[in-house]
Design an enzyme around this catalytic site. Sequence first.
Site, mmCIF file in Angstrom:
data_model
loop_
_atom_site.group_PDB
_atom_site.id
_atom_site.type_symbol
_atom_site.label_atom_id
_atom_site.label_comp_id
_atom_site.label_asym_id
_atom_site.label_seq_id
_atom_site.Cartn_x
_atom_site.Cartn_y
_atom_site.Cartn_z
ATOM 1 N N GLN A 243 0.857 -1.131 -0.048
ATOM 2 C CA GLN A 243 0.021 0.162 0.163
ATOM 3 C C GLN A 243 0.839 1.167 -0.082
ATOM 4 O O GLN A 243 0.285 2.285 -0.466
ATOM 5 C CB GLN A 243 -0.927 0.070 0.977
ATOM 6 N N ASN B 269 -1.421 -11.068 8.402
ATOM 7 C CA ASN B 269 -2.493 -9.935 8.682
ATOM 8 C C ASN B 269 -3.834 -10.302 8.022
ATOM 9 O O ASN B 269 -3.946 -10.514 6.902
ATOM 10 C CB ASN B 269 -2.039 -8.520 7.988
ATOM 11 N N GLU B 270 -4.969 -10.040 8.858
ATOM 12 C CA GLU B 270 -6.207 -10.481 8.663
ATOM 13 C C GLU B 270 -6.401 -11.921 7.719
ATOM 14 O O GLU B 270 -6.729 -11.464 6.355
ATOM 15 C CB GLU B 270 -6.701 -9.370 8.193
ATOM 16 N N TYR C 134 -12.724 -2.250 13.072
ATOM 17 C CA TYR C 134 -13.065 -1.256 11.972
ATOM 18 C C TYR C 134 -14.645 -0.790 12.222
ATOM 19 O O TYR C 134 -15.155 0.125 12.640
ATOM 20 C CB TYR C 134 -12.807 -1.244 10.475
ATOM 21 N N GLU D 132 -4.803 -2.131 14.361
ATOM 22 C CA GLU D 132 -5.367 -1.409 13.299
ATOM 23 C C GLU D 132 -6.704 -0.802 13.625
ATOM 24 O O GLU D 132 -7.469 -1.622 14.105
ATOM 25 C CB GLU D 132 -5.601 -1.941 11.882
HETATM 26 C C1 FCB Z 1 -7.687 -3.530 6.829
HETATM 27 C C2 FCB Z 1 -6.379 -4.005 6.138
HETATM 28 C C3 FCB Z 1 -5.403 -2.756 5.794
HETATM 29 C C4 FCB Z 1 -6.602 -1.566 5.203
HETATM 30 C C5 FCB Z 1 -7.613 -1.117 6.226
HETATM 31 C C6 FCB Z 1 -8.521 -0.043 5.823
HETATM 32 O O1 FCB Z 1 -8.368 -4.386 6.685
HETATM 33 O O2 FCB Z 1 -5.579 -4.642 6.954
HETATM 34 O O3 FCB Z 1 -4.561 -2.853 4.912
HETATM 35 O O4 FCB Z 1 -6.735 -2.067 4.025
HETATM 36 O O5 FCB Z 1 -8.282 -2.396 6.257
#
Ligand code: FCB
Length: 787
Positions: free
Chosen positions: A20, A156-157, A294, A358
């Site tokens: 990114q 990650n995720e 989020y 995050e």
């Molecule tokens: C998460 C990701 C990150 C970014 C955010 C908004 O799911 O890990 O890279 O895209 O969302």
Amino acid sequence: MTIAGFPEDFVWGVSTSAFQIEGATSADGRTPSIWDTFTADRAEACDHYHRYPEDVRLMKELGMAAYRFSVSWTRVFPDDSGKVNQAGLDFYDRLVDELTGAGITPYATLYHWDLPQWAEDAGGWPARDTACRFADYAAAVHERLGDRVGTWFTLNEPWVAAFLGYGSGVHAPGRASAPDAFRAAHHMLLAHGLGVRALRDAGAAEVGAVLNISPVMTPAQVSDFGRTLSEEDAEAVARIDALVNRQFLEPMLRGAYPAELLEIAERHGGLGHVRDGDLDVIAQPLDLLGVNYYTPLVVQAQPSEPAGAAFPGSEGILFCTIPTAVTAMGWPIVPNCLALLLDRLSGEYPDLDLMITENGADFVDVVTGDGIHDVDRISFVEEHLRALRGAVEKGAKVRGYLVWTLLDNLEWADGYQRKFGLVHVDFATQKRRLKDSALWYRDVISRNGLTEARPRRPTLETVAARAGVSRATVSRVVNGESSVSSEVRATVMRAVREIGYVPNAAARSLVTRRTNAVALVLSVPRQGGDALTAAVVQSVVQYVTSLLEGAGKQITLMLADTAESHRRIVAHVEGRLADGVVLLPPDRGDTLAERLSRTEVPVVLLGKPPIASMVPYVDVDNAGGAAAATDHLVSLGRRRIGMICGPMDLVTVQDRLAGHRTALRRAGLRPHLAVADDLTRAAGTAATHRLLGDDPELDAVFAATDQLAIGALTAAREAGRRVPEDLAVVGFDDVDAASATTPALTTVRVPVADQALALARLLLSRLEGRHTTSVVLPARLVVRESA
Ligand code: FCB
């Protein structure tokens, strides 16, 4: 000033990911990853590969204690030969030195979605070998950086990477296969386990993983977490929780898949890829879990609902849109869900250390001469930090908080339009600019806490000072009064934009009192039949009512038809008997919208008001819809197209006419207009006869509304013209009657439910004191028989 403090050793920082921000996609031997292949955007991103010293300096200035970055696998292993590319690792070596030199602790994530294309070509994550390759890669990176990097995250995720990458295909590599998604998920878990082992063998100080964990709940639970659920809803919630959260949490932390998950995976390709012993490998002891939060996932049982591609096994479950405030991504903002999530994890895994790796938000930023006043991003982070602090006080073992993200960047499939950064990046020049949120975060870090007072928003006085006018003038402009000259209006609006002023009516009603009631004011036009789109408005009223009631508001429906009723409504609102007002739609020529907005109670409108003001509205793209209707007639070979306009003081009619003109101009055609006196069918019939009288060769009619178009069908019949052979007819609105005419009417559909949802959201956002912008929804052509 009192401070809501955090524990003394609490870690503050930011997260980023390689693809990114780095750019330099072929530098020093790097080869393409699946994201280079998949993305439609230029992948130069923020050119962080070359500009990292500046980026580290920015973090240092902001006082960051930690920086979580990810390593690009193809820089380290550009091909499948198993040979390490030291030149690629050199970059991370320099970065880590720069960070430690600046006193910032580096946290490395090994896999943030950028699988080498060579690994995808060899089968990608659905192939077991990819997990073994990952372990080699983890060891190679540790070998080079392990003396300075103490904290390592494997993946990650993985849910996103497996189910959006291989299930729905909206992420790289873009495969759409449920069996592949489950296989990918299992092999990612295996890669995690093998990676942890490799890192530990190499002497890594701390190892963890990063999961996206979303609380799953029903719409009713969003405002009341404790709400008891029906058996069906409870099952729906548990199933989605198993797919998204427990599919990863439980193998990693308990060494077993949840039973519901096994049963679903069994139905989607089977479990042949899960070998004996895999779960022992996966369940390596972890030093910490990174949590990315989020937004919640909101679902309910809905028997006939098919499964979505990203959620195989979710048959009978509806993913709900809820009327809360949302970010520009459309993600509902529910800060308390972060606390809920932390309570849950602390309860289920009491010994595990957690870190928010995050959390952040995409909002539309406005760059002004004196900065980027991203008040929304500040409130978002602040509200989440308050929720986090509450959870920490209750005992959640959270070590720190990392904002997503440092820089505006390349947001995966959404490209550069998403703005999650604390720092603005001008992608034409790569210039970095701190947003207000960066400066605000710096202060949070330096005092290790939040001030009890919320950040100050710009006031009417600040705008007045900037524009060089009185406070009253600003107030008049903001409320859309017509008495202000257009030059003064322009100056004030410029100041408003530059300063990022948001009329803060909600703050006022907070200090007075809240009624929890919302007035739904329905303008009933004085001459019958003059309602622009009465049927549409009726349905919007029904939807808005149920959405707002669902959000716990009491609705008072008020009809605005006489001067007396207007006085009553204004008195009702001035008397603070409502927290907010939805006005559907503002009647032309009357001053109700203007008078209501002066009461300082939040008002939102259905339909663009005639005078530009700061009262937010929801409208459909009338010009775009009219252009699509006209383009359609042109594509059918029609060249003598007449338009029936309604009364020209209606903003909607003006916009539809503007769209029609634009499309005609593009096609090199001239307009033929007839203005109907009102919006009744009879007026449509009369106007069509006039058009036909002026131009007997006329071969098409576009009417500003369906009612007028239905009138045009009558006129065609009376004049002996066949529709569509001799005369094509198109309307606008797609009212119920449009599909029942003979022939059925081609028209432009106004999305009723979407308008209602947008209205409810706008109002709820305003009630929470958030910045709001008007919403314009697309209108779509519906082709039937009349054209
Ligand atoms: C998460 C990701 C990150 C970014 C955010 C908004 O799911 O890990 O890279 O895209 O969302």
